[in-house]
Write an enzyme that holds these catalytic residues in place. Structure first.
Site, PDB file in Angstrom:
ATOM      1  N   GLU A 106      33.344  22.275 138.811  1.00 14.08           N
ATOM      2  CA  GLU A 106      34.294  22.257 139.930  1.00 14.08           C
ATOM      3  C   GLU A 106      35.154  20.993 139.831  1.00 14.08           C
ATOM      4  O   GLU A 106      34.688  19.953 139.334  1.00 14.08           O
ATOM      5  CB  GLU A 106      33.515  22.258 141.258  1.00 14.08           C
ATOM      6  CG  GLU A 106      34.430  22.141 142.478  1.00 14.08           C
ATOM      7  CD  GLU A 106      33.741  22.475 143.802  1.00 14.08           C
ATOM      8  OE1 GLU A 106      32.519  22.752 143.808  1.00 14.08           O
ATOM      9  OE2 GLU A 106      34.449  22.462 144.832  1.00 14.08           O
ATOM     10  N   ASN A 116      34.149  24.770 146.865  1.00 16.88           N
ATOM     11  CA  ASN A 116      35.041  24.558 148.001  1.00 16.88           C
ATOM     12  C   ASN A 116      36.472  24.271 147.544  1.00 16.88           C
ATOM     13  O   ASN A 116      37.433  24.601 148.238  1.00 16.88           O
ATOM     14  CB  ASN A 116      34.532  23.382 148.852  1.00 16.88           C
ATOM     15  CG  ASN A 116      33.167  23.659 149.467  1.00 16.88           C
ATOM     16  OD1 ASN A 116      32.767  24.811 149.618  1.00 16.88           O
ATOM     17  ND2 ASN A 116      32.443  22.603 149.819  1.00 16.88           N
ATOM     18  N   ASN A 175      35.176  31.659 147.867  1.00 14.61           N
ATOM     19  CA  ASN A 175      33.950  30.860 147.856  1.00 14.61           C
ATOM     20  C   ASN A 175      33.488  30.588 149.278  1.00 14.61           C
ATOM     21  O   ASN A 175      34.290  30.155 150.120  1.00 14.61           O
ATOM     22  CB  ASN A 175      34.218  29.513 147.155  1.00 14.61           C
ATOM     23  CG  ASN A 175      32.995  28.603 147.170  1.00 14.61           C
ATOM     24  OD1 ASN A 175      32.008  28.872 146.499  1.00 14.61           O
ATOM     25  ND2 ASN A 175      33.051  27.535 147.960  1.00 14.61           N
ATOM     26  N   GLU A 176      32.211  30.847 149.538  1.00 25.30           N
ATOM     27  CA  GLU A 176      31.566  30.492 150.826  1.00 25.30           C
ATOM     28  C   GLU A 176      32.501  30.705 152.018  1.00 25.30           C
ATOM     29  O   GLU A 176      32.715  29.791 152.827  1.00 25.30           O
ATOM     30  CB  GLU A 176      31.054  29.042 150.775  1.00 25.30           C
ATOM     31  CG  GLU A 176      29.940  28.866 149.774  1.00 25.30           C
ATOM     32  CD  GLU A 176      29.246  27.502 149.801  1.00 25.30           C
ATOM     33  OE1 GLU A 176      29.752  26.570 150.463  1.00 25.30           O
ATOM     34  OE2 GLU A 176      28.193  27.374 149.147  1.00 25.30           O
ATOM     35  N   TYR A 230      20.569  25.342 147.836  1.00 21.22           N
ATOM     36  CA  TYR A 230      20.284  23.988 147.330  1.00 21.22           C
ATOM     37  C   TYR A 230      18.933  23.572 147.882  1.00 21.22           C
ATOM     38  O   TYR A 230      18.698  23.611 149.092  1.00 21.22           O
ATOM     39  CB  TYR A 230      21.394  23.009 147.748  1.00 21.22           C
ATOM     40  CG  TYR A 230      22.688  23.296 147.000  1.00 21.22           C
ATOM     41  CD1 TYR A 230      22.841  22.897 145.677  1.00 21.22           C
ATOM     42  CD2 TYR A 230      23.721  24.006 147.600  1.00 21.22           C
ATOM     43  CE1 TYR A 230      23.998  23.183 144.966  1.00 21.22           C
ATOM     44  CE2 TYR A 230      24.888  24.300 146.891  1.00 21.22           C
ATOM     45  CZ  TYR A 230      25.013  23.887 145.571  1.00 21.22           C
ATOM     46  OH  TYR A 230      26.156  24.182 144.857  1.00 21.22           O
ATOM     47  N   GLU A 256      25.513  29.636 142.782  1.00 18.77           N
ATOM     48  CA  GLU A 256      25.278  28.199 143.023  1.00 18.77           C
ATOM     49  C   GLU A 256      23.816  28.010 143.362  1.00 18.77           C
ATOM     50  O   GLU A 256      23.340  28.544 144.370  1.00 18.77           O
ATOM     51  CB  GLU A 256      26.125  27.671 144.191  1.00 18.77           C
ATOM     52  CG  GLU A 256      27.567  27.433 143.832  1.00 18.77           C
ATOM     53  CD  GLU A 256      28.361  26.751 144.945  1.00 18.77           C
ATOM     54  OE1 GLU A 256      27.794  25.876 145.645  1.00 18.77           O
ATOM     55  OE2 GLU A 256      29.529  27.106 145.111  1.00 18.77           O
ATOM     56  N   GLN A 282      25.802  21.621 139.389  1.00 18.67           N
ATOM     57  CA  GLN A 282      26.918  22.013 138.562  1.00 18.67           C
ATOM     58  C   GLN A 282      26.585  21.619 137.122  1.00 18.67           C
ATOM     59  O   GLN A 282      25.402  21.596 136.784  1.00 18.67           O
ATOM     60  CB  GLN A 282      28.172  21.359 139.081  1.00 18.67           C
ATOM     61  CG  GLN A 282      28.456  21.823 140.535  1.00 18.67           C
ATOM     62  CD  GLN A 282      29.861  21.537 141.035  1.00 18.67           C
ATOM     63  OE1 GLN A 282      30.709  21.040 140.339  1.00 18.67           O
ATOM     64  NE2 GLN A 282      30.107  21.860 142.312  1.00 18.67           N
TER      65      GLN A 282
HETATM   66  O1  AHR Z   1      28.415  22.597 144.604  1.00 16.12           O
HETATM   67  C1  AHR Z   1      28.893  21.797 145.625  1.00 16.12           C
HETATM   68  C2  AHR Z   1      29.460  22.602 146.776  1.00 16.12           C
HETATM   69  O2  AHR Z   1      28.423  23.254 147.442  1.00 16.12           O
HETATM   70  C3  AHR Z   1      30.408  23.723 146.400  1.00 16.12           C
HETATM   71  O3  AHR Z   1      31.721  23.285 146.251  1.00 16.12           O
HETATM   72  C4  AHR Z   1      30.297  24.638 147.573  1.00 16.12           C
HETATM   73  O4  AHR Z   1      30.584  25.973 147.241  1.00 16.12           O
HETATM   74  C5  AHR Z   1      28.887  24.433 148.081  1.00 16.12           C
HETATM   75  O5  AHR Z   1      28.835  24.272 149.441  1.00 16.12           O
END
Ligand code: AHR
Length: 515
Positions: free
Chosen positions: A26, A71, A171-172, A243, A291, A349
């Site tokens: 990203e 994002n 995205n999201e 995450y 992700e 990432q």
């Molecule tokens: O990977 C970091 C961020 O986490 C990404 O930009 C977003 O999609 C997620 O919230």
């Protein structure tokens, strides 16, 4: 402590889609600038691609890489990043409160992917823009010529189309932090119309709709159902993001994130099937876990934005330790064990920003702890995933009644006769003596390699000064006899056993003639 894994060559869960070993680049912090791209760096080529990061990317074995966000995607104007560099505008990036120079854009990314030997995955901006931008971006990338945007690409020196197959529809979009966040109804309809137009340009695409930003979102479940109900006919996959965090600093509780990842996958698959059932459709929407990673130390506001709109500030620079590597290893086992539904996944990432690779701008690059389980799984997870019967002791944690102490996944590659057994011993104190029974193998089994990832200190990290503190080591405690195998798995260790089938009889009809 004893455990048993039983597999049978006749009981195949699914082919393993190698896209599950994807990663993510990203425009965020030093992922692009100072990460994969750093003109003037001692290892950089004439295009500015860092050679040390390129080499580590190849060693990591990532198969597909998602770009340009995250994002960042939701405020990105792709046109800013193509054409003569001197004419590219510098803009404010509202996702990460940074200044984006646009020195690196789509064509550089495609060149970088070719050099790294990975498949590109692109995303369209459904935050500030919409279907018009999406169809133009696709025309620029994939249409051979004879139209405005295809000719624009050719005028930029790219005669042949990039032929990008995998596209994310935003995205999201459920997240209030997202630039141009949407309700499920708004997004589902936009995803439908955008996907429809994109398919008219290129019917061979794999199109991914946004699922929830994570499993704790208040709209989780309802979001997936409504979005898919509106775009079911046009999309192929739905995304999942997660995450992992060890906020309480308790290893048992931390391990539970792996079990919850498994639940998350099964829940989203059920919702996809509920939408199909309502239509009496046999179509199965597949999952793209685009992700996932550990991320909790470098996620305070100071790690996420720096004052003064800097260019490529150090953001989200999570330093991974031994226990994070166990979690990543466990998550890889879970992804493989859901190979029938998970057809793509991206470790988020690749470099510096929550990355398995870390660099110093102007300095060296090194492997973080989580690099190792990923690289081993990507190298040895080949072919198909076998169903496993696992008999293992369990433990009661605060949140999980019967948490299995042994997790495992087994892959078998009919083309080579290789068999790989990935396992995680979650016991903090006990070695697991595991017996593996291999049924239905018309072959002698030979051990090729046995590696374990283990360190007495769960907080041990790799660094510029000590890059090899946590590395996989040989496990000598493995015996193979006929088609059974016994291995000692240290407490809190992630392991891979690589075996070769050596045929004892001539292959029958339909069988492969591996050695
Ligand atoms: O990977 C970091 C961020 O986490 C990404 O930009 C977003 O999609 C997620 O919230």
């Amino acid at each position: 402590m004893r455990a048993r894994i039983t597999v049978d060559l006749d009981f195949v869960l699914s082919d393993l889609d190698r896209r599950v070993f994807g990663a993510f680049v990203e425009h965020l912090g030093r992922c692009v600038y100072g990460g994969i791209f750093e003109p003037g760096h001692a290892t950089a080529d004439e295009r500015g691609f860092r050679g040390d990061v390129m080499e580590l990317t190849r060693e990591l074995g990532a198969t597909i890489i998602r770009y340009p966000g995250g994002n960042f995607m939701s405020g990105y104007d792709w046109e800013d990043g193509v054409g003569p560099v001197a004419e590219r505008p510098t803009k404010l990036d509202l996702a990460w409160f940074s200044t984006e120079t646009n020195r690196f854009g789509t064509n550089e990314f495609i060149d970088w992917c070719k050099a790294a030997g990975v498949e590109p995955m692109l995303g369209v901006n459904l935050g500030t823009r919409g279907m018009d931008e999406a169809r133009q971006y696709l025309e620029y990338c994939n249409h051979p010529g004879g139209s405005h945007f295809a000719e624009l690409r050719r005028s930029h020196g790219y005669e042949a189309p990039h032929d990008v197959k995998f596209w994310c529809l935003g995205n999201e979009m459920d997240g209030p932090w997202q630039i141009g966040a949407k309700t499920a109804a708004e997004y589902g309809r936009l995803a439908h119309e955008t996907a429809k137009a994109m398919r008219w340009i290129d019917p061979t695409l794999v199109l991914s709709a946004c699922g929830s930003s994570h499993r704790q979102m208040p709209t989780y479940g309802a979001w997936e159902y409504e979005v898919l109900d509106r775009c079911f006919e046009e999309v192929d996959v739905v995304s999942l993001h997660t995450y992992f965090a060890n906020k309480a600093d308790e290893i048992d509780e931390y391990f539970g994130v792996i079990d919850r990842m498994d639940l998350f996958i099964k829940e989203v698959a059920s919702i996809c099937d509920a939408v199909a059932a309502k239509r009496r459709s046999s179509k199965r929407i597949m999952l793209s876990f685009d992700e996932w990673n550990v991320w909790y130390k470098a996620n305070t506001i100071e790690h996420m934005r720096k004052p003064g709109w800097p260019v490529a500030p150090a953001l989200l620079e999570e330093v991974y330790n031994m226990e994070d590597a166990l979690i990543v290893g466990g998550a890889l086992i879970t992804l493989m064990n859901n190979a029938d539904r998970v057809k793509c996944a991206c470790l988020a990432q690749l470099v510096n920003a929550i990355g398995p690779i870390m660099t110093e701008t102007g300095g060296p690059a090194w492997r973080q702890t989580i690099f190792h389980p990923f690289a081993l799984a990507a190298r040895h997870g080949q072919g198909r995933v076998l169903q496993t019967k696992i008999e293992t002791p369990t433990v009661a944690t605060k949140t999980i009644q019967d948490m299995p102490l042994l997790l495992a996944s087994v892959t078998e590659d009919p083309a080579t006769g290789r068999l790989s057994i990935f396992s995680l011993n979650r016991s903090p104190t006990e070695t697991i003596e595991v017996d593996v029974d291999l049924h239905g193998f018309d072959a002698r089994i030979e051990l090729v390699e046995a590696l374990e990832l283990h360190h007495a200190n769960l907080k041990a990290t790799n660094s510029k000064a000590a890059p090899d503190t946590v590395v996989p080591l040989r496990n000598d405690e493995v015996q193979v006899s006929g088609t059974t195998l016994r291995a000692s798995l240290k407490p809190l260790s992630w392991n891979v056993l690589v075996l070769q089938q050596v045929r004892t009889t001539q292959p029958g009809p339909g069988q492969h003639a591996h050695p």
